[in-house]
Design a protein around this motif. Structure first.
Motif, PDB file in Angstrom:
ATOM      1  N   SER A  66       0.834  -1.205   0.000  1.00 35.14           N
ATOM      2  CA  SER A  66       0.000   0.000   0.000  1.00 35.14           C
ATOM      3  C   SER A  66       0.868   1.254   0.000  1.00 35.14           C
ATOM      4  O   SER A  66       0.564   2.235  -0.696  1.00 35.14           O
ATOM      5  N   GLY A  67       1.949   1.222   0.791  1.00 33.10           N
ATOM      6  CA  GLY A  67       2.866   2.354   0.786  1.00 33.10           C
ATOM      7  C   GLY A  67       3.477   2.575  -0.581  1.00 33.10           C
ATOM      8  O   GLY A  67       3.589   3.722  -1.057  1.00 33.10           O
ATOM      9  N   GLY A  68       3.858   1.497  -1.247  1.00 30.38           N
ATOM     10  CA  GLY A  68       4.394   1.620  -2.601  1.00 30.38           C
ATOM     11  C   GLY A  68       3.360   2.121  -3.583  1.00 30.38           C
ATOM     12  O   GLY A  68       3.659   2.938  -4.456  1.00 30.38           O
ATOM     13  N   ALA A  69       2.111   1.646  -3.430  1.00 30.78           N
ATOM     14  CA  ALA A  69       1.039   2.063  -4.338  1.00 30.78           C
ATOM     15  C   ALA A  69       0.774   3.555  -4.241  1.00 30.78           C
ATOM     16  O   ALA A  69       0.499   4.217  -5.252  1.00 30.78           O
ATOM     17  N   VAL A  70       0.861   4.113  -3.032  1.00 27.57           N
ATOM     18  CA  VAL A  70       0.651   5.550  -2.862  1.00 27.57           C
ATOM     19  C   VAL A  70       1.699   6.342  -3.631  1.00 27.57           C
ATOM     20  O   VAL A  70       1.381   7.278  -4.379  1.00 27.57           O
ATOM     21  N   ILE A  71       2.965   5.960  -3.468  1.00 26.88           N
ATOM     22  CA  ILE A  71       4.054   6.686  -4.139  1.00 26.88           C
ATOM     23  C   ILE A  71       3.979   6.503  -5.651  1.00 26.88           C
ATOM     24  O   ILE A  71       4.144   7.465  -6.421  1.00 26.88           O
ATOM     25  N   ILE A  72       3.714   5.271  -6.098  1.00 28.23           N
ATOM     26  CA  ILE A  72       3.588   5.023  -7.539  1.00 28.23           C
ATOM     27  C   ILE A  72       2.460   5.848  -8.123  1.00 28.23           C
ATOM     28  O   ILE A  72       2.603   6.482  -9.181  1.00 28.23           O
ATOM     29  N   SER A  73       1.309   5.876  -7.445  1.00 29.37           N
ATOM     30  CA  SER A  73       0.149   6.630  -7.933  1.00 29.37           C
ATOM     31  C   SER A  73       0.447   8.120  -8.000  1.00 29.37           C
ATOM     32  O   SER A  73       0.024   8.807  -8.938  1.00 29.37           O
ATOM     33  N   GLN A  74       1.177   8.642  -7.028  1.00 34.99           N
ATOM     34  CA  GLN A  74       1.513  10.063  -7.037  1.00 34.99           C
ATOM     35  C   GLN A  74       2.406  10.409  -8.220  1.00 34.99           C
ATOM     36  O   GLN A  74       2.208  11.434  -8.875  1.00 34.99           O
ATOM     37  N   VAL A 236       8.243   5.320   0.622  1.00 35.01           N
ATOM     38  CA  VAL A 236       7.383   4.134   0.711  1.00 35.01           C
ATOM     39  C   VAL A 236       7.213   3.698   2.163  1.00 35.01           C
ATOM     40  O   VAL A 236       6.097   3.478   2.640  1.00 35.01           O
ATOM     41  N   LEU A 237       8.329   3.594   2.883  1.00 41.33           N
ATOM     42  CA  LEU A 237       8.275   3.128   4.265  1.00 41.33           C
ATOM     43  C   LEU A 237       7.621   4.159   5.181  1.00 41.33           C
ATOM     44  O   LEU A 237       7.046   3.799   6.213  1.00 41.33           O
ATOM     45  N   GLY A 238       7.711   5.442   4.796  1.00 39.11           N
ATOM     46  CA  GLY A 238       7.063   6.482   5.592  1.00 39.11           C
ATOM     47  C   GLY A 238       5.553   6.307   5.645  1.00 39.11           C
ATOM     48  O   GLY A 238       4.892   6.752   6.590  1.00 39.11           O
ATOM     49  N   ILE A 239       4.998   5.653   4.640  1.00 40.36           N
ATOM     50  CA  ILE A 239       3.563   5.343   4.619  1.00 40.36           C
ATOM     51  C   ILE A 239       3.315   3.919   5.090  1.00 40.36           C
ATOM     52  O   ILE A 239       2.365   3.653   5.839  1.00 40.36           O
ATOM     53  N   ALA A 240       4.186   3.003   4.690  1.00 40.46           N
ATOM     54  CA  ALA A 240       3.972   1.587   4.993  1.00 40.46           C
ATOM     55  C   ALA A 240       4.131   1.269   6.471  1.00 40.46           C
ATOM     56  O   ALA A 240       3.348   0.483   7.028  1.00 40.46           O
ATOM     57  N   VAL A 241       5.120   1.867   7.126  1.00 40.05           N
ATOM     58  CA  VAL A 241       5.391   1.521   8.535  1.00 40.05           C
ATOM     59  C   VAL A 241       4.227   1.910   9.458  1.00 40.05           C
ATOM     60  O   VAL A 241       3.744   1.069  10.228  1.00 40.05           O
ATOM     61  N   PRO A 242       3.732   3.169   9.409  1.00 40.48           N
ATOM     62  CA  PRO A 242       2.575   3.479  10.268  1.00 40.48           C
ATOM     63  C   PRO A 242       1.357   2.619   9.954  1.00 40.48           C
ATOM     64  O   PRO A 242       0.656   2.170  10.874  1.00 40.48           O
ATOM     65  N   ASN A 243       1.124   2.375   8.648  1.00 35.47           N
ATOM     66  CA  ASN A 243      -0.006   1.531   8.257  1.00 35.47           C
ATOM     67  C   ASN A 243       0.180   0.108   8.763  1.00 35.47           C
ATOM     68  O   ASN A 243      -0.760  -0.535   9.266  1.00 35.47           O
ATOM     69  N   GLY A 244       1.403  -0.392   8.645  1.00 36.22           N
ATOM     70  CA  GLY A 244       1.688  -1.746   9.108  1.00 36.22           C
ATOM     71  C   GLY A 244       1.566  -1.876  10.611  1.00 36.22           C
ATOM     72  O   GLY A 244       1.066  -2.888  11.113  1.00 36.22           O
ATOM     73  N   VAL A 245       2.029  -0.866  11.345  1.00 38.87           N
ATOM     74  CA  VAL A 245       1.927  -0.900  12.808  1.00 38.87           C
ATOM     75  C   VAL A 245       0.459  -0.900  13.226  1.00 38.87           C
ATOM     76  O   VAL A 245       0.037  -1.671  14.103  1.00 38.87           O
ATOM     77  N   VAL A 292      -8.654   1.157  -3.997  1.00 42.21           N
ATOM     78  CA  VAL A 292      -9.224   2.146  -4.911  1.00 42.21           C
ATOM     79  C   VAL A 292      -8.937   3.551  -4.397  1.00 42.21           C
ATOM     80  O   VAL A 292      -8.532   4.439  -5.149  1.00 42.21           O
ATOM     81  N   TYR A 293      -9.140   3.761  -3.098  1.00 45.56           N
ATOM     82  CA  TYR A 293      -8.829   5.059  -2.499  1.00 45.56           C
ATOM     83  C   TYR A 293      -7.358   5.408  -2.720  1.00 45.56           C
ATOM     84  O   TYR A 293      -7.006   6.555  -3.038  1.00 45.56           O
ATOM     85  N   THR A 294      -6.499   4.423  -2.524  1.00 48.23           N
ATOM     86  CA  THR A 294      -5.063   4.656  -2.660  1.00 48.23           C
ATOM     87  C   THR A 294      -4.718   5.140  -4.057  1.00 48.23           C
ATOM     88  O   THR A 294      -3.982   6.121  -4.233  1.00 48.23           O
ATOM     89  N   THR A 295      -5.235   4.452  -5.075  1.00 43.77           N
ATOM     90  CA  THR A 295      -4.933   4.812  -6.464  1.00 43.77           C
ATOM     91  C   THR A 295      -5.520   6.162  -6.834  1.00 43.77           C
ATOM     92  O   THR A 295      -4.813   7.035  -7.381  1.00 43.77           O
ATOM     93  N   VAL A 296      -6.788   6.362  -6.555  1.00 40.78           N
ATOM     94  CA  VAL A 296      -7.484   7.580  -6.977  1.00 40.78           C
ATOM     95  C   VAL A 296      -6.920   8.805  -6.271  1.00 40.78           C
ATOM     96  O   VAL A 296      -6.537   9.801  -6.909  1.00 40.78           O
ATOM     97  N   ILE A 297      -6.837   8.750  -4.934  1.00 42.67           N
ATOM     98  CA  ILE A 297      -6.343   9.900  -4.185  1.00 42.67           C
ATOM     99  C   ILE A 297      -4.870  10.154  -4.478  1.00 42.67           C
ATOM    100  O   ILE A 297      -4.439  11.302  -4.622  1.00 42.67           O
ATOM    101  N   GLY A 298      -4.085   9.069  -4.626  1.00 40.25           N
ATOM    102  CA  GLY A 298      -2.665   9.225  -4.930  1.00 40.25           C
ATOM    103  C   GLY A 298      -2.431   9.929  -6.256  1.00 40.25           C
ATOM    104  O   GLY A 298      -1.617  10.849  -6.352  1.00 40.25           O
ATOM    105  N   GLN A 299      -3.135   9.508  -7.302  1.00 40.33           N
ATOM    106  CA  GLN A 299      -2.956  10.146  -8.610  1.00 40.33           C
ATOM    107  C   GLN A 299      -3.461  11.580  -8.603  1.00 40.33           C
ATOM    108  O   GLN A 299      -2.845  12.466  -9.218  1.00 40.33           O
TER     109      GLN A 299
END
Length: 310
Positions: A66-74, A236-245, A292-299
């Motif tokens: 999910s963290g990677g998807a946010v950065i890729i989408s942006q 990526v980890l800046g988003i993934a780590v809090p989400n993962g925790v 879906v939220y990740t892709t749409v909001i990220g882009q």
């Protein structure tokens, strides 16, 4: 209306495949529980207890994806496909490294970990736990690789790709379970090995697509994988780590509950495992909508279109 980045048709093209994919995953989980029930209560209990622990690792891989998807989408939203490809490649690299480390740790400390979590279970239940955990731990790298590839596919609006791959792998898994339990009489291994093979097939298929398919705006590159881009990984980890925790703590609580149930006996453990596989249906829509939220909001944020992101 025509200037919108995502039309209702675009949203449906993402939501429906993701809903079907998540539904199939839950349905296969219920089918696994049903098939392994024919092996015996000890087998159902062992599979249920280990799955409660495995879910923690699965959510960690999902958080990383999910963290990677946010950065890729942006990056896709800002029309920087080169950086998007690098981010996707780095996501794959880090997913492989982290999942291998987790798998090795689980395999090395398998017995102490199971004794700590479920030490009071009966001997036949513990034997099922050991066998199932050992086999499923081998599948973690494949699972992480699939999640990374699926995140990339969803980021470029091709959720249907991961849906088709998941549908094929899940069908293979169910057929493999039936053969393993009823034909080969392999017991717990009869449901564990099909999961391992199905996850490997999924990982290979989605990785091939992300490398080779020419219709996607971004692809994996060897130069991006065999490199260390600290700035991208930090994002990526800046988003993934809090989400993962956040998700990990929730799952650890469920493991603690499973550990308490393990003290009651084999029948109670088996009943809890069956119930949990059915309860998961309640979270189906939320699980489908999150990517879906990740892709749409990220882009939208990558394109600077804050209004549409809202």
């Amino acid at each position: 209306m025509n200037d919108r980045m995502f039309t209702n048709k675009d949203l449906r093209a993402m939501i429906i495949p993701l809903f079907i994919e998540q539904f199939l995953l839950l349905l296969v989980g219920m089918a696994d529980t049903f098939v392994v029930s024919f092996v015996g209560d000890a087998a159902v209990s062992g599979v249920s207890l280990v799955n409660s622990f495995n879910t923690v690792a699965i959510f960690l891989f999902s958080a990383l994806a999910s963290g990677g998807a946010v950065i890729i989408s942006q990056y896709i939203g800002s029309k920087d496909n080169e950086q998007a490809g690098k981010a996707a490649s780095q996501l794959l690299m880090f997913s492989v490294v982290s999942s291998v480390v987790i798998s090795v740790l689980i395999l090395v400390f398998e017995r102490p970990l199971l004794n700590l979590l479920f030490g009071r279970v009966e001997d036949d239940v513990m034997a099922a736990c050991v066998e199932y955990m050992r086999i499923t731990a081998y599948s973690f790298p494949a699972l992480a690789v699939y999640n990374a590839g699926a995140a990339m596919c969803r980021s470029v609006g091709r959720a249907d790709v991961s849906m088709y791959i998941s549908a094929f792998a899940n069908a293979f898994n169910v057929v493999g379970n039936i053969i393993g339990v009823f034909v080969l009489h392999a017991g717990v291994a009869g449901v564990a090995y099909p999961s391992l093979i199905a996850r490997t097939i999924s990982a290979v298929a989605v990785t091939w697509y992300c490398f080779m398919h020419r219709k996607t705006p971004i692809r994996y590159t060897l130069s991006g994988i065999f490199a260390w881009h600290g700035s991208l990984l930090k994002k990526v980890l800046g988003i993934a780590v809090p989400n993962g925790v956040e998700n990990g703590v929730h799952q650890i609580v469920k493991v603690a509950l499973s550990s308490m149930v393990a003290q009651f006996g084999t029948y109670q453990i088996a009943a809890t495992g069956v119930s949990q596989s059915i309860w998961s249906l309640a979270a189906l829509m939320g699980m489908a909508m999150a990517p879906v939220y990740t892709t749409v909001i990220g882009q939208c944020m990558g394109a600077g279109n804050i209004e549409e992101a809202n």
